[in-house]
Scaffold this active site. Sequence first.
Site, PDB file in Angstrom:
ATOM      1  CE  LYS A   1      -2.848   2.540   3.386  1.00 16.51           C
ATOM      2  NZ  LYS A   1      -1.776   3.420   3.916  1.00 16.51           N
ATOM      3  CG  ASN A   2       2.450   2.604   3.602  1.00 21.03           C
ATOM      4  OD1 ASN A   2       1.390   3.221   3.560  1.00 21.03           O
ATOM      5  ND2 ASN A   2       2.842   1.955   4.683  1.00 21.03           N
TER       6      ASN A   2
ATOM      7  NE  ARG B   1      -0.511   8.681   6.680  1.00 26.83           N
ATOM      8  CZ  ARG B   1       0.712   8.159   6.702  1.00 26.83           C
ATOM      9  NH1 ARG B   1       1.752   8.953   6.784  1.00 26.83           N
ATOM     10  NH2 ARG B   1       0.909   6.870   6.640  1.00 26.83           N
TER      11      ARG B   1
ATOM     12  CB  CYS C   1      -5.787   6.469  10.188  1.00 24.89           C
ATOM     13  SG  CYS C   1      -6.502   5.067   9.323  1.00 24.89           S
TER      14      CYS C   1
ATOM     15  NE  ARG D   1      -1.564  10.459  10.461  1.00 26.61           N
ATOM     16  CZ  ARG D   1      -1.099   9.368   9.884  1.00 26.61           C
ATOM     17  NH1 ARG D   1      -0.314   9.451   8.855  1.00 26.61           N
ATOM     18  NH2 ARG D   1      -1.419   8.177  10.347  1.00 26.61           N
ATOM     19  N   PRO D   2       2.221  16.764  11.048  1.00 26.50           N
ATOM     20  CG  PRO D   2       4.192  17.430  12.106  1.00 26.50           C
ATOM     21  CD  PRO D   2       3.061  16.455  12.218  1.00 26.50           C
TER      22      PRO D   2
ATOM     23  CG  ASP E   1       7.184  20.512  10.236  1.00 25.69           C
ATOM     24  OD1 ASP E   1       6.545  19.452  10.237  1.00 25.69           O
ATOM     25  OD2 ASP E   1       8.176  20.713  10.965  1.00 25.69           O
ATOM     26  CD  GLN E   2      11.194  18.532   9.101  1.00 31.70           C
ATOM     27  OE1 GLN E   2      12.313  18.366   8.617  1.00 31.70           O
ATOM     28  NE2 GLN E   2      10.907  19.552   9.885  1.00 31.70           N
TER      29      GLN E   2
ATOM     30  CG  ASP F   1       1.598   1.597   9.723  1.00 31.85           C
ATOM     31  OD1 ASP F   1       1.225   2.472  10.524  1.00 31.85           O
ATOM     32  OD2 ASP F   1       1.699   1.803   8.497  1.00 31.85           O
TER      33      ASP F   1
ATOM     34  NE  ARG G   1      -7.181   5.077   4.578  1.00 29.19           N
ATOM     35  CZ  ARG G   1      -6.140   5.279   5.384  1.00 29.19           C
ATOM     36  NH1 ARG G   1      -6.223   5.015   6.665  1.00 29.19           N
ATOM     37  NH2 ARG G   1      -4.996   5.745   4.905  1.00 29.19           N
TER      38      ARG G   1
END
Length: 422
Positions: free
Chosen positions: A22-23, A93, A117, A122-123, A125-126, A306, A398
């Site tokens: 998935k990822n 996401r 989820c 979950r910033p 900024d990076q 996970d 998902r």
Amino acid sequence: MEKYVIHGGNKLNGTINISGAKNAALAIIPAALFAREKCRIENVPDISDVRTMTKILRYLGAEVSNPEKGVLVIDGKNVKPLTITDEMTRKLRASYYLLGVLLGEFGQAAVALPGGCYFGVRPVDQHIKGFEALGATVSTENAVINATCDELVASSIYLDVVSVGATMNVMLAAVKAKGKTVIENAAREPHIVDLANFLNSMGADIRGAGTEVIKIRGVEELHGCTYSIIPDQIEAGTYMVAAAAVGGDVIINNVIPKHLESITNKLEDCGVTVIEEDESVRVISEGCRPRACRVKTTPHPGFPTDMQPQFATLLCTCNGTSTVVEDVWDNRFKYVDQLRRMGANIIVNGDTALITGVDKLHAAPVEADDLRAGAAMVIAGLMADGETSVGNIKLIDRGYEDLVEKLTAVGADISRVTFEED
């Protein structure tokens, strides 16, 4: 509405074939737009997150076809950098990978803040730091991230935290930037390597993926290719833990055993037998109750966050008291209340859960709080005596392809049931 109905207590015996990761898929699919010609992607999991991503690609103008199971053919020649709204991203996401792709290809991107989820802040900024280092101007207005540039120019970028998403997004944005980009303190997960391999198959020049330093020499053009996605490490780990939790003898096929080493090591700590072959692992759990152990989640190659809910569920009936430390995400112990309803003895203090094993779990109606917590509830239902129902299974959809079919094939009593919501 739909739910899973599970009659627990059956041991699992047989073979389960693992789907594509998935990822990896959720970054590789949008990355195909760089080619502006056809890419054939194989071993694509049939999950709702992938269907959402392909819907967004079609909205952008891509031609996406599914000529056979597990295969997508993507042609991005007519793609335009349209604004991707909250309605499209709220369930996904990984939608933020479209920022890196559209910025790198068109010099502009507008993508609503990602959904998916929720188990903590979950910033992004990076991600933004990386885009700005490459020469982009980034702003956020009405929950939409806007990134623009005249051209992207290579830079050295140090990520303040080890972030999988930021590593992959900066890699995507830098693949056509002028010069050599260096990403330091990069994440090392297998799907980062898979994305780099896919981009290299299209003509990119990326080296060091899988290490803490990734070097990307920008190229002018990328071309189409045929590529097969790696097996899903987390899906495989979930079924490994399920077999260990309920007992039996299960072969998990189509895996890369090296990707599973942290999970294998913890199962062996619990007294479960794991036998590795070239492309499979065999999990044997018969006789004595597994024993307690200590688990701490860390970035790859450590134990994956996970897999934390699934493994914690196994520990609920292990002999002794186990410790689970969540060192990646805040608020990932929400599912504990569901396990307590089934008789689990769990005390949570901040980032640490103490789990004292009980003789057995008891059936109860429970909910999926997020994707991996939902998988944990399925495992709990398989462990429990009686009938367990698991609600909110759209979250499980998902990330797991054919979950009912795969578990039924190895002896589980699980079905998907439609019901009317009160």
